[in-house]
Scaffold this motif. Sequence first.
Motif, PDB file in Angstrom:
ATOM      1  N   LEU A 115       0.677  -1.151   0.015  1.00 61.31           N
ATOM      2  CA  LEU A 115      -0.032  -0.123  -0.109  1.00 61.31           C
ATOM      3  C   LEU A 115       0.755   1.223   0.033  1.00 61.31           C
ATOM      4  O   LEU A 115       1.661   1.622   0.816  1.00 61.31           O
ATOM      5  CB  LEU A 115      -0.775   0.003   1.281  1.00 61.31           C
ATOM      6  N   PRO A 116       0.603   1.966  -0.840  1.00 56.38           N
ATOM      7  CA  PRO A 116       1.314   3.374  -0.893  1.00 56.38           C
ATOM      8  C   PRO A 116       1.197   4.383   0.132  1.00 56.38           C
ATOM      9  O   PRO A 116       0.079   4.196   0.863  1.00 56.38           O
ATOM     10  CB  PRO A 116       1.057   3.807  -2.327  1.00 56.38           C
ATOM     11  N   SER A 117       1.948   5.298   0.414  1.00 58.99           N
ATOM     12  CA  SER A 117       1.749   6.320   1.296  1.00 58.99           C
ATOM     13  C   SER A 117       0.237   6.958   1.323  1.00 58.99           C
ATOM     14  O   SER A 117      -0.324   7.273   0.100  1.00 58.99           O
ATOM     15  CB  SER A 117       2.716   7.331   1.296  1.00 58.99           C
ATOM     16  N   GLY A 118      -0.334   7.204   2.480  1.00 61.03           N
ATOM     17  CA  GLY A 118      -1.553   8.107   2.479  1.00 61.03           C
ATOM     18  C   GLY A 118      -1.583   9.265   3.076  1.00 61.03           C
ATOM     19  O   GLY A 118      -2.518  10.086   3.327  1.00 61.03           O
ATOM     20  N   ILE A 119      -0.172   9.987   3.212  1.00 56.41           N
ATOM     21  CA  ILE A 119       0.003  11.267   3.788  1.00 56.41           C
ATOM     22  C   ILE A 119       0.704  12.095   2.708  1.00 56.41           C
ATOM     23  O   ILE A 119       1.387  12.093   2.062  1.00 56.41           O
ATOM     24  CB  ILE A 119       1.268  11.194   4.837  1.00 56.41           C
ATOM     25  N   GLU A 120      -0.253  13.075   2.535  1.00 55.57           N
ATOM     26  CA  GLU A 120      -0.002  14.258   1.624  1.00 55.57           C
ATOM     27  C   GLU A 120       0.430  15.286   2.296  1.00 55.57           C
ATOM     28  O   GLU A 120       1.039  16.542   1.747  1.00 55.57           O
ATOM     29  CB  GLU A 120      -1.519  14.714   0.931  1.00 55.57           C
ATOM     30  N   ARG A 121       0.159  15.853   3.740  1.00 51.62           N
ATOM     31  CA  ARG A 121       0.652  16.652   4.692  1.00 51.62           C
ATOM     32  C   ARG A 121       0.836  16.159   5.867  1.00 51.62           C
ATOM     33  O   ARG A 121      -0.004  15.358   6.290  1.00 51.62           O
ATOM     34  CB  ARG A 121      -0.451  17.946   4.463  1.00 51.62           C
ATOM     35  N   THR A 122       1.579  16.962   6.663  1.00 49.36           N
ATOM     36  CA  THR A 122       1.859  16.603   8.040  1.00 49.36           C
ATOM     37  C   THR A 122       1.193  17.806   8.929  1.00 49.36           C
ATOM     38  O   THR A 122       1.265  19.068   8.366  1.00 49.36           O
ATOM     39  CB  THR A 122       3.459  16.192   8.292  1.00 49.36           C
ATOM     40  N   ALA A 123       1.083  17.347  10.350  1.00 49.83           N
ATOM     41  CA  ALA A 123       0.802  18.456  11.397  1.00 49.83           C
ATOM     42  C   ALA A 123       1.171  17.958  12.794  1.00 49.83           C
ATOM     43  O   ALA A 123       1.157  16.802  12.985  1.00 49.83           O
ATOM     44  CB  ALA A 123      -0.813  18.625  11.096  1.00 49.83           C
ATOM     45  N   ALA A 124       1.403  18.879  13.340  1.00 48.53           N
ATOM     46  CA  ALA A 124       1.582  18.753  14.924  1.00 48.53           C
ATOM     47  C   ALA A 124       0.380  19.472  15.634  1.00 48.53           C
ATOM     48  O   ALA A 124       0.633  20.740  15.576  1.00 48.53           O
ATOM     49  CB  ALA A 124       2.888  19.183  15.307  1.00 48.53           C
ATOM     50  N   SER A 198      -3.910  11.179  14.981  1.00 47.33           N
ATOM     51  CA  SER A 198      -5.394  11.240  14.449  1.00 47.33           C
ATOM     52  C   SER A 198      -6.206  10.038  14.383  1.00 47.33           C
ATOM     53  O   SER A 198      -7.323   9.843  14.011  1.00 47.33           O
ATOM     54  CB  SER A 198      -5.278  11.856  13.204  1.00 47.33           C
ATOM     55  N   THR A 199      -5.201   8.775  14.500  1.00 42.90           N
ATOM     56  CA  THR A 199      -5.985   7.673  14.151  1.00 42.90           C
ATOM     57  C   THR A 199      -5.962   6.829  15.586  1.00 42.90           C
ATOM     58  O   THR A 199      -6.291   5.493  15.408  1.00 42.90           O
ATOM     59  CB  THR A 199      -5.450   6.631  13.060  1.00 42.90           C
ATOM     60  N   ASP A 200      -5.671   7.311  16.492  1.00 41.28           N
ATOM     61  CA  ASP A 200      -5.327   6.714  17.924  1.00 41.28           C
ATOM     62  C   ASP A 200      -6.805   5.899  18.462  1.00 41.28           C
ATOM     63  O   ASP A 200      -6.504   5.070  19.122  1.00 41.28           O
ATOM     64  CB  ASP A 200      -4.804   7.667  19.077  1.00 41.28           C
ATOM     65  N   VAL A 201      -7.991   6.580  17.914  1.00 43.04           N
ATOM     66  CA  VAL A 201      -9.108   5.832  18.122  1.00 43.04           C
ATOM     67  C   VAL A 201      -9.544   4.701  17.454  1.00 43.04           C
ATOM     68  O   VAL A 201     -10.872   4.177  17.449  1.00 43.04           O
ATOM     69  CB  VAL A 201     -10.135   6.812  18.627  1.00 43.04           C
ATOM     70  N   GLY A 202      -8.709   4.227  16.238  1.00 44.62           N
ATOM     71  CA  GLY A 202      -9.060   3.378  15.474  1.00 44.62           C
ATOM     72  C   GLY A 202      -9.916   3.844  14.241  1.00 44.62           C
ATOM     73  O   GLY A 202     -10.209   2.947  13.335  1.00 44.62           O
ATOM     74  N   LEU A 203     -10.084   5.074  14.336  1.00 43.11           N
ATOM     75  CA  LEU A 203     -10.696   5.710  13.009  1.00 43.11           C
ATOM     76  C   LEU A 203      -9.732   6.901  12.614  1.00 43.11           C
ATOM     77  O   LEU A 203      -9.264   7.447  13.415  1.00 43.11           O
ATOM     78  CB  LEU A 203     -12.269   6.223  13.355  1.00 43.11           C
ATOM     79  N   ALA A 208      -8.790  14.300   5.221  1.00 42.37           N
ATOM     80  CA  ALA A 208      -8.125  13.232   4.338  1.00 42.37           C
ATOM     81  C   ALA A 208      -6.642  13.774   3.892  1.00 42.37           C
ATOM     82  O   ALA A 208      -6.422  14.569   3.568  1.00 42.37           O
ATOM     83  CB  ALA A 208      -9.129  12.995   3.117  1.00 42.37           C
ATOM     84  N   GLY A 209      -5.691  12.725   4.094  1.00 41.59           N
ATOM     85  CA  GLY A 209      -4.296  12.780   3.607  1.00 41.59           C
ATOM     86  C   GLY A 209      -3.489  13.766   4.840  1.00 41.59           C
ATOM     87  O   GLY A 209      -2.331  13.984   4.397  1.00 41.59           O
ATOM     88  N   ARG A 239       3.155   4.081  13.436  1.00 40.96           N
ATOM     89  CA  ARG A 239       1.649   3.616  13.641  1.00 40.96           C
ATOM     90  C   ARG A 239       0.712   4.811  12.688  1.00 40.96           C
ATOM     91  O   ARG A 239      -0.031   4.253  12.317  1.00 40.96           O
ATOM     92  CB  ARG A 239       1.488   3.710  14.928  1.00 40.96           C
ATOM     93  N   GLU A 240       1.069   5.952  12.988  1.00 41.73           N
ATOM     94  CA  GLU A 240       0.198   6.912  12.249  1.00 41.73           C
ATOM     95  C   GLU A 240       0.206   6.777  10.750  1.00 41.73           C
ATOM     96  O   GLU A 240      -0.716   6.885   9.871  1.00 41.73           O
ATOM     97  CB  GLU A 240       0.303   8.206  12.551  1.00 41.73           C
ATOM     98  N   ALA A 241       1.583   6.750  10.377  1.00 40.60           N
ATOM     99  CA  ALA A 241       1.542   6.459   8.795  1.00 40.60           C
ATOM    100  C   ALA A 241       0.983   5.027   8.331  1.00 40.60           C
ATOM    101  O   ALA A 241       0.553   5.195   6.971  1.00 40.60           O
ATOM    102  CB  ALA A 241       3.160   6.558   8.455  1.00 40.60           C
ATOM    103  N   ALA A 242       1.066   4.171   8.854  1.00 43.94           N
ATOM    104  CA  ALA A 242       0.493   2.874   8.665  1.00 43.94           C
ATOM    105  C   ALA A 242      -1.005   2.963   8.577  1.00 43.94           C
ATOM    106  O   ALA A 242      -1.502   2.432   7.650  1.00 43.94           O
ATOM    107  CB  ALA A 242       0.883   1.595   9.388  1.00 43.94           C
ATOM    108  N   SER A 243      -1.607   3.499   9.495  1.00 41.28           N
ATOM    109  CA  SER A 243      -3.059   3.711   9.528  1.00 41.28           C
ATOM    110  C   SER A 243      -3.500   4.500   8.272  1.00 41.28           C
ATOM    111  O   SER A 243      -4.695   4.107   7.820  1.00 41.28           O
ATOM    112  CB  SER A 243      -3.460   4.404  10.946  1.00 41.28           C
ATOM    113  N   GLN A 244      -2.739   5.725   8.014  1.00 43.82           N
ATOM    114  CA  GLN A 244      -3.202   6.539   7.036  1.00 43.82           C
ATOM    115  C   GLN A 244      -3.078   5.790   5.648  1.00 43.82           C
ATOM    116  O   GLN A 244      -3.940   5.974   4.737  1.00 43.82           O
ATOM    117  CB  GLN A 244      -2.022   7.902   6.867  1.00 43.82           C
ATOM    118  N   ARG A 245      -1.974   4.820   5.409  1.00 44.90           N
ATOM    119  CA  ARG A 245      -2.200   4.079   4.139  1.00 44.90           C
ATOM    120  C   ARG A 245      -3.380   3.264   4.286  1.00 44.90           C
ATOM    121  O   ARG A 245      -3.740   3.232   2.865  1.00 44.90           O
ATOM    122  CB  ARG A 245      -0.787   3.012   4.196  1.00 44.90           C
TER     123      ARG A 245
END
Length: 464
Positions: A115-124, A198-203, A208-209, A239-245
Amino acid sequence: MSDVPFGFGPPDRDPERREPGRGDQGGGDPFGLGALFGGMAGGGSPEDVLGKMPLFAELQKLMNWSGGPVNWDLARQGAISQLAAGHQPSSEAERTGAAESLRLADLWLDQVTELPSGIERTAAWSRVEWVEQTQPAWTALIDPLAERVVAAMTSALPQEAAMSFGPIAGIMGRMGGVMFGAQVGQALGKLAEEVLTSTDVGLPLAPAGTGVLVPQNLAAFAEGLDRPADEVRLFVALREAASQRLFAHVPWLRQQLQDAVHAYARGITIDREAIERGINEAMSGGLGGGLDPSDPESIQRLLGSGVLEPEETPEQQMALRRLETLLALVEGWVDTVVAAAAADRLPGHAALAETMRRRRASGGPAEQTFATLVGLQLRPRRLRDAATVWGAMGQQHGSADRDRLWSHPDLLPTSEDLDEPLDFVARQGFDDELAALNADDADRPAQEEPPADDETGEEPGQRP
């Protein structure tokens, strides 16, 4: 993680786990109405009672909310007020660190998943930004639940009782949005203090991105782990990058999770006969005193008696099993690909992965969210079984076949498959061999049949 009183799910059915003095969390008042009417016991109106509460200083204007079953203005205000004391805006250095960690995480994941990357932008994000930025996703998830709860309560009241309640029934309707708004706001405030991404609750809750880290919570999570802060940040970024993919390239997954929650909501019903029995008992003094519609204390006794507790139907149980299985499969896949990417690169991966498992077992954000939202208790065994499926699929069939299972929901393991995860993996190899044989048979030209005697021009029996 501490209690997160969404108040939508049924109360804990295990009497040993109920704690005295917990109000709507421990008794038969799953929607938290008892506290409201208890405050009216002195004869004050709801406006008088709520006007004395700091959170509801401007409640009168919020009572005019017409945007849906949850007053999201109030929810946002409550969550931010709860976070105000410890709020720390993200610094430029934290934003840079988050961006670098997420980019490196994506490079590592490229080597272990198709599965390719699902991240188009990053944020803190700060905690307050997490509340504000995730509100649209929460609205889509929670509104149908709240709407169904209110509808079930209203429809379940017998006509005679509704007439007897008079103004009280009207107050219940007006207070619905405020009640849910207050509970959701408190819940989001608690979650915002603990979520790491942003995906710590399972959703996926971010736009998007967008890959997100929450630096203030990351710092708290890293305390006592005896690992460098940048290593902890990179582990969480993986973990965040994997969930985003997964959510970016499995387009049906988000909808399937939401549909399971909403399927549970559609089944929310309240036993009308039980309400009638409870009201009759209350009117005869069986609930510690007779029911007097003008006496808020008697209303509170009725609400605390359990007659408004929703019943769980077989359809709801199926929806919960489906939700639990999907969440376990998502979490198990993330665990598996992160382990493959980090095991030889991140010295503290094993310790960090164990810390994450303990966090889930003790009730992390995902577990608490769904436990209080729909009464779902995520079982650690389901997560272990799901991780076993993904790990064995990668070892026996390769990462491409492992990730191919996400191409359609019918290919994923079911709850029954997770009971015997290795049997499911073994069947995948058999199914692949059978499909290959069928394909060979389809491609092989059919053998020509010998011509019939009447097509040769020879008499029967004369052929050499």
